[in-house]
Design an enzyme around this catalytic site. Sequence first.
Site, PDB file in Angstrom:
ATOM      1  N   ASN A 124      11.537  -0.206  11.498  1.00  0.00           N
ATOM      2  CA  ASN A 124      11.321   1.484  11.719  1.00  0.00           C
ATOM      3  C   ASN A 124      11.866   1.919  11.758  1.00  0.00           C
ATOM      4  O   ASN A 124      13.045   2.305  10.339  1.00  0.00           O
ATOM      5  CB  ASN A 124      12.185   1.087  13.162  1.00  0.00           C
TER       6      ASN A 124
ATOM      7  N   ASP B  43      12.506   5.367  12.974  1.00  0.00           N
ATOM      8  CA  ASP B  43      12.723   6.630  14.161  1.00  0.00           C
ATOM      9  C   ASP B  43      14.800   5.739  14.358  1.00  0.00           C
ATOM     10  O   ASP B  43      15.006   4.634  13.562  1.00  0.00           O
ATOM     11  CB  ASP B  43      12.272   5.620  15.412  1.00  0.00           C
TER      12      ASP B  43
ATOM     13  N   HIS C  16      12.530   0.319   5.514  1.00  0.00           N
ATOM     14  CA  HIS C  16      11.671   1.261   5.621  1.00  0.00           C
ATOM     15  C   HIS C  16      11.958   3.165   5.492  1.00  0.00           C
ATOM     16  O   HIS C  16      11.103   4.199   5.565  1.00  0.00           O
ATOM     17  CB  HIS C  16       9.829   1.536   6.180  1.00  0.00           C
TER      18      HIS C  16
ATOM     19  N   CYS D  32      14.855  21.739  -8.048  1.00  0.00           N
ATOM     20  CA  CYS D  32      13.932  21.689  -8.471  1.00  0.00           C
ATOM     21  C   CYS D  32      12.183  22.185  -8.387  1.00  0.00           C
ATOM     22  O   CYS D  32      11.423  22.033  -9.733  1.00  0.00           O
ATOM     23  CB  CYS D  32      13.580  20.144  -9.352  1.00  0.00           C
TER      24      CYS D  32
HETATM   25  N1  APR Z   1       7.700  -6.003  22.509  1.00  0.00           N
HETATM   26  C1  APR Z   1       7.962  -6.682  20.877  1.00  0.00           C
HETATM   27  N2  APR Z   1       6.770  -6.072  20.664  1.00  0.00           N
HETATM   28  C2  APR Z   1       6.064  -5.407  20.895  1.00  0.00           C
HETATM   29  C3  APR Z   1       5.778  -4.463  22.155  1.00  0.00           C
HETATM   30  C4  APR Z   1       6.931  -4.875  22.645  1.00  0.00           C
HETATM   31  N3  APR Z   1       7.155  -3.516  23.953  1.00  0.00           N
HETATM   32  N4  APR Z   1       4.215  -3.931  21.904  1.00  0.00           N
HETATM   33  C5  APR Z   1       3.585  -4.166  20.924  1.00  0.00           C
HETATM   34  N5  APR Z   1       4.124  -4.876  19.794  1.00  0.00           N
HETATM   35  C6  APR Z   1       4.063  -5.565  18.790  1.00  0.00           C
HETATM   36  C7  APR Z   1       2.122  -5.589  18.849  1.00  0.00           C
HETATM   37  O1  APR Z   1       1.543  -7.311  18.801  1.00  0.00           O
HETATM   38  C8  APR Z   1       2.686  -5.880  17.166  1.00  0.00           C
HETATM   39  O2  APR Z   1       2.347  -7.006  16.522  1.00  0.00           O
HETATM   40  O3  APR Z   1       4.626  -4.880  17.835  1.00  0.00           O
HETATM   41  C9  APR Z   1       3.646  -4.724  16.902  1.00  0.00           C
HETATM   42  C10 APR Z   1       3.730  -3.916  16.049  1.00  0.00           C
HETATM   43  O4  APR Z   1       3.179  -4.161  14.809  1.00  0.00           O
HETATM   44  P1  APR Z   1       2.696  -2.704  14.234  1.00  0.00           P
HETATM   45  O5  APR Z   1       2.284  -1.516  14.354  1.00  0.00           O
HETATM   46  O6  APR Z   1       2.328  -3.888  12.505  1.00  0.00           O
HETATM   47  O7  APR Z   1       4.107  -2.052  13.166  1.00  0.00           O
HETATM   48  P2  APR Z   1       4.880  -2.918  12.380  1.00  0.00           P
HETATM   49  O8  APR Z   1       5.021  -4.256  12.195  1.00  0.00           O
HETATM   50  O9  APR Z   1       7.057  -2.479  12.888  1.00  0.00           O
HETATM   51  O10 APR Z   1       4.925  -2.146  10.578  1.00  0.00           O
HETATM   52  C11 APR Z   1       4.969  -2.886   9.535  1.00  0.00           C
HETATM   53  O11 APR Z   1       3.806  -1.506   8.190  1.00  0.00           O
HETATM   54  O12 APR Z   1       2.849   0.351   8.420  1.00  0.00           O
HETATM   55  C12 APR Z   1       3.869   0.036   7.836  1.00  0.00           C
HETATM   56  O13 APR Z   1       6.101   1.023   7.159  1.00  0.00           O
HETATM   57  C13 APR Z   1       5.293   1.021   8.053  1.00  0.00           C
HETATM   58  O14 APR Z   1       7.123   0.062   8.851  1.00  0.00           O
HETATM   59  C14 APR Z   1       6.156  -0.467   9.048  1.00  0.00           C
HETATM   60  C15 APR Z   1       5.333  -1.399   8.448  1.00  0.00           C
END
Ligand code: APR
Length: 267
Positions: free
Chosen positions: A115, A117, A131, A172
Amino acid sequence: MVAELSPKLIAEVQRAAELLAVQSRICILTGAGVSAESGIPTFRDKQTGLWEQYRAEDLASPNAFARDPRLVWSWYQWRRQLVHDKKPNPAHHTLAQWQQDAIENKKSFTLITQNVDDLHEQAGSMTTHLHGHLWRNRCHDCGTPYPNKAETLDSNKKSINFDDSLISCQQCSGYIRPDIVWFGEALPVQAWQTAENAAASCDVFISIGTSSLVYPAAGLAQLAQQNGAKVIEINPNPTPNTIVDITLAANAGVVLPLLMQKMAALT
Ligand code: APR
């Protein structure tokens, strides 16, 4: 809340607690799901409003920035406005407390996040960001931080300017961009080294709130298991991660506090 958990899932949380209670080296990888209960859309949630027509993957890339820097900068300014007043949820607070307890008990606990954030930091965690950081900026061409770190890490984000005019680097004249790793860019060397070392040497690897779609972060669970670790996954939805020993299919903000309670009851 816990009422939403089935007896079967509560039994799995108990099994995870019994595994964790006898281990001393823990590695945690979080994704956007850990911030979902704080009101921050996950990365693959459908975008809203003006940004509905765009996929995040099409904005978070050097090519997109080269093609239209103003569009990409505006998107990040919009994301900052979306995030700036969000607060840690019980998942963040539980992980911060767990890390603190581990330090006090001279156990190994590494928190790695995908993340951008800073909710883990707001909850008090020491965090390795693979990231990058939404609240930091740098020059796209020469890499000079903008503005200096003290100002960028301003804790009162309300004073941050959300204007979407492009800013030129004072060194730059390149354009200023978020200090975030975009698709096709290399991860920060030190952060990745920390993550690899922790995953390769832990007894238990816990993947929380990530779709496990984006490498190399998604490969850390396999690295851990290849080195003898057990793998726990906390996610209400299934993921392509096939090497999981214990699946806790529920929201992190509900499961993690319960897991802590059950671990405390065992010690
Ligand atoms: N608790 C746990 N998991 C959850 C919750 C929750 N309350 N709500 C949603 N999720 C899960 C979803 O089911 C999903 O599998 O969180 C996951 C979020 O997946 P993504 O949106 O793909 O995010 P992430 O896995 O962090 O993406 C990885 O991809 O796009 C790049 O750099 C970006 O850091 C990011 C990376």
